[in-house]
Design an enzyme around this catalytic site. Structure first.
Site, PDB file in Angstrom:
ATOM      1  N   HIS A  70       1.040  -1.407  -0.182  1.00  0.00           N
ATOM      2  CA  HIS A  70      -0.069   0.173  -0.043  1.00  0.00           C
ATOM      3  C   HIS A  70       0.792   0.896  -0.224  1.00  0.00           C
ATOM      4  O   HIS A  70       1.249   1.487   0.828  1.00  0.00           O
ATOM      5  CB  HIS A  70      -1.431   0.241   1.155  1.00  0.00           C
ATOM      6  CG  HIS A  70      -1.401   1.119   1.329  1.00  0.00           C
ATOM      7  ND1 HIS A  70      -3.271   0.797   1.733  1.00  0.00           N
ATOM      8  CD2 HIS A  70      -1.756   2.338   0.596  1.00  0.00           C
ATOM      9  CE1 HIS A  70      -3.564   1.972   1.229  1.00  0.00           C
ATOM     10  NE2 HIS A  70      -3.665   3.351   0.581  1.00  0.00           N
TER      11      HIS A  70
ATOM     12  N   LEU B 231       3.450   6.638  -4.799  1.00  0.00           N
ATOM     13  CA  LEU B 231       4.089   7.557  -5.795  1.00  0.00           C
ATOM     14  C   LEU B 231       4.015   8.203  -6.125  1.00  0.00           C
ATOM     15  O   LEU B 231       5.311   9.079  -6.734  1.00  0.00           O
ATOM     16  CB  LEU B 231       4.649   6.045  -6.624  1.00  0.00           C
ATOM     17  CG  LEU B 231       4.795   4.425  -5.932  1.00  0.00           C
ATOM     18  CD1 LEU B 231       5.697   3.448  -6.744  1.00  0.00           C
ATOM     19  CD2 LEU B 231       5.921   4.344  -4.761  1.00  0.00           C
TER      20      LEU B 231
ATOM     21  N   HIS C 134     -10.504   0.772   0.696  1.00  0.00           N
ATOM     22  CA  HIS C 134     -10.997   2.106   1.678  1.00  0.00           C
ATOM     23  C   HIS C 134     -12.197   2.057   2.309  1.00  0.00           C
ATOM     24  O   HIS C 134     -13.048   2.413   1.490  1.00  0.00           O
ATOM     25  CB  HIS C 134     -10.823   2.764   0.644  1.00  0.00           C
ATOM     26  CG  HIS C 134     -10.527   4.361   0.985  1.00  0.00           C
ATOM     27  ND1 HIS C 134      -8.903   4.910   1.621  1.00  0.00           N
ATOM     28  CD2 HIS C 134     -10.780   4.880   2.123  1.00  0.00           C
ATOM     29  CE1 HIS C 134      -9.143   6.408   1.804  1.00  0.00           C
ATOM     30  NE2 HIS C 134     -10.497   6.009   2.380  1.00  0.00           N
TER      31      HIS C 134
ATOM     32  N   ASN D 124      -5.860   9.552   6.733  1.00  0.00           N
ATOM     33  CA  ASN D 124      -6.898   9.238   6.463  1.00  0.00           C
ATOM     34  C   ASN D 124      -7.272   7.523   6.946  1.00  0.00           C
ATOM     35  O   ASN D 124      -6.163   7.198   5.568  1.00  0.00           O
ATOM     36  CB  ASN D 124      -7.218   9.098   5.029  1.00  0.00           C
ATOM     37  CG  ASN D 124      -8.751   8.358   4.749  1.00  0.00           C
ATOM     38  OD1 ASN D 124      -9.348   8.426   5.733  1.00  0.00           O
ATOM     39  ND2 ASN D 124      -9.189   9.271   3.339  1.00  0.00           N
TER      40      ASN D 124
ATOM     41  N   ASP E  28       0.512   2.356   3.722  1.00  0.00           N
ATOM     42  CA  ASP E  28       0.342   3.449   2.920  1.00  0.00           C
ATOM     43  C   ASP E  28       1.289   5.353   2.844  1.00  0.00           C
ATOM     44  O   ASP E  28       0.405   6.093   3.408  1.00  0.00           O
ATOM     45  CB  ASP E  28      -0.368   4.012   3.893  1.00  0.00           C
ATOM     46  CG  ASP E  28      -1.932   4.764   3.266  1.00  0.00           C
ATOM     47  OD1 ASP E  28      -1.502   5.075   1.874  1.00  0.00           O
ATOM     48  OD2 ASP E  28      -3.005   5.102   4.306  1.00  0.00           O
TER      49      ASP E  28
ATOM     50  N   HIS F 262       3.026  14.079   0.642  1.00  0.00           N
ATOM     51  CA  HIS F 262       3.043  15.715   0.675  1.00  0.00           C
ATOM     52  C   HIS F 262       4.239  16.525   0.195  1.00  0.00           C
ATOM     53  O   HIS F 262       5.137  16.552   1.539  1.00  0.00           O
ATOM     54  CB  HIS F 262       2.265  15.954   1.276  1.00  0.00           C
ATOM     55  CG  HIS F 262       0.666  15.381   1.496  1.00  0.00           C
ATOM     56  ND1 HIS F 262       0.007  14.822  -0.077  1.00  0.00           N
ATOM     57  CD2 HIS F 262      -0.077  14.296   2.509  1.00  0.00           C
ATOM     58  CE1 HIS F 262      -0.856  14.501  -0.131  1.00  0.00           C
ATOM     59  NE2 HIS F 262      -1.028  13.993   1.693  1.00  0.00           N
TER      60      HIS F 262
ATOM     61  N   PHE G 114      -4.107  15.147   3.585  1.00  0.00           N
ATOM     62  CA  PHE G 114      -4.486  13.827   4.491  1.00  0.00           C
ATOM     63  C   PHE G 114      -3.168  12.889   4.485  1.00  0.00           C
ATOM     64  O   PHE G 114      -2.848  12.955   2.849  1.00  0.00           O
ATOM     65  CB  PHE G 114      -5.318  13.047   4.549  1.00  0.00           C
ATOM     66  CG  PHE G 114      -6.459  13.142   5.163  1.00  0.00           C
ATOM     67  CD1 PHE G 114      -7.256  13.547   7.050  1.00  0.00           C
ATOM     68  CD2 PHE G 114      -7.300  13.881   4.120  1.00  0.00           C
ATOM     69  CE1 PHE G 114      -8.475  14.010   6.751  1.00  0.00           C
ATOM     70  CE2 PHE G 114      -8.798  14.644   5.279  1.00  0.00           C
ATOM     71  CZ  PHE G 114      -9.012  14.359   6.480  1.00  0.00           C
TER      72      PHE G 114
END
Length: 430
Positions: free
Chosen positions: A60, A63, A179, A279, A306, A310, A324
């Site tokens: 998970h 990229l 999800h 999230n 996950d 950012h 998130f």
């Protein structure tokens, strides 16, 4: 090319290995595992004091390429993966454009092959544009190598649509990774509803917003027979739903992240650290303890990151406005060793199951084991390495980790993909 790894502590629960041995690799495959092995020509490494396990897989990962290369791209993401000890990742489809056709799958595969730092498996979207209205080109994506389907980042909202997705995926024996997020209930939630939302004065994100869709998707799994994988499970009740489904014999699996295991809503202080905005949100200490219990007793199938990079400017703003997500590729292994293996909560064998064996089985990709004939995807770990998580130590483009400053023990020193080193002595091989 021949490779001989000497004096390693080899661990693989698939074949009952937990001993000191040598590993001989030739032409990308394991040739022999035993004592006092030799070779006439090739590369020899002495790994005394190190542990060798089947190559780790993070099933998970975001990229971000195509479309969000300012956050991460396939080159930086796979370098970060190798730096963290991973020989393979599975990337999510919520890029721009969405990976909802064979073109998107082929683009990612070709870029990953050009970079050649780890294997990249591709998950295609369930719906076109993640809109939850029309099926994506699932059959075409399977034909071009998609290993799973998910609308990760949003989730399929309509039960009827999810039923069509699972009916179709079942025809190709592909897992649907869900999800679980009821948007009507979650709304504009920012943090876990309860003490944290009250203390911080922010909109709450109820655990039921996750649990309702877990229950729904398990019911649709029962209806369709399609394998279901619950993504980034974060609540104790959600885990109980998965336990009940497993006891019923349904093809249901689940994953947890290090941040939901080792961080809680209490970590969000008066500084409103946006690196802790994820999230689903960080939950209660009771939820985290229940998830750890699931890791220990086998209810949890995989530990994933996950990995959600950012840019600095995106996270450097008001909590409500920040996106998130948290990075994780370069800290996950050490967090598991430090918090679970070293204290004796789980064995090395269990850690290998969670981070190498079960992810491959769920994704239905080639089995990797420490045995002759197997592909030589290997992760080498120094279990005693002590280090501090620092932003300038990341190879990812992003530094939005909730574990900055954590003092950890254990990390990957070498990674081999098909017998070729992508990480050697802690440095990426160029």
């Amino acid at each position: 090319m021949a490779l001989l790894l000497k004096n390693a502590h080899v661990i693989d629960p698939q074949v009952g290995l937990n001993e000191t041995a040598d590993i001989l690799v030739r032409d990308g495959k394991i040739v022999e595992i035993g004592q006092n092995l030799t070779m006439e020509k090739g590369v020899e490494r002495d790994l005394a004091g190190k542990i060798v396990v089947p190559g780790l897989v993070d099933m998970h990962v975001h990229l971000r390429e195509p479309g969000y290369e300012q956050k991460e791209d396939i080159a930086s993401g796979t370098r970060a993966a190798a730096h963290g000890g991973f020989t393979a990742v599975c990337c999510m489809p919520n890029t721009k454009p969405i990976i909802d056709s064979a073109v998107g799958v082929e683009y990612v595969k070709s870029r990953a092959a050009a970079v050649d730092k780890c294997r990249v498996h591709v998950a295609g979207s369930c719906s076109q544009g993640l809109a939850g209205e029309t099926l994506s080109e699932m059959g075409d994506m399977v034909a071009h190598g998609a290993v799973a389907f998910t609308d990760d980042g949003r989730g399929v909202q309509g039960a009827g649509m999810m039923r069509r997705v699972m009916d179709y995926a079942a025809q190709f024996d592909r897992v649907v990774m869900s999800h679980c997020q009821d948007e009507d209930l979650v709304g504009a939630g920012q943090v876990n509803e309860g003490v944290a939302s009250t203390r911080l004065g922010m909109l709450g994100w109820p655990a039921e917003g996750e649990e309702i869709q877990i229950a729904r998707d398990i019911a649709i799994c029962r209806l369709t027979g399609c394998p279901l994988h619950v993504q980034h499970l974060s609540t104790a009740r959600g885990l109980e739903l998965v336990r009940a489904a497993k006891a019923e014999g349904l093809p249901v699996t689940c994953e947890v992240t290090p941040h939901h295991l080792f961080l809680t809503e209490d970590a969000i202080g008066d500084d409103y650290n946006t690196f802790l905005k994820v999230n689903p949100p960080l939950r209660t200490a009771e939820d985290a303890a229940a998830l750890i219990e699931g890791v220990v007793d086998g209810a949890v199938d995989a530990i994933v990151t996950d990995h959600a990079p950012h840019t600095e400017y995106e996270k450097n703003c008001e909590f409500e406005l920040a996106p998130f997500g948290m990075t994780g590729l370069e800290t996950a292994l050490a967090l598991v060793i430090t918090n679970l293996v070293a204290p004796g909560k789980i064995t090395w064998e269990r850690a290998v199951e969670l981070m190498a064996v079960r992810p491959r089985a769920i994704l239905r990709v080639e089995r990797v084991a420490l045995e002759p004939g197997a592909v030589a995807d290997l992760t080498v770990v120094d279990p005693e390495a002590a280090w501090t998580v620092e932003a300038d130590g990341f190879l990812s483009k992003a530094t939005n980790s909730g574990f900055i400053g954590a003092e950890l023990t254990g990390r990957a020193t070498d990674v081999y993909v098909a017998g070729y080193a992508t990480l050697e002595d802690g440095a990426i091989v160029e």
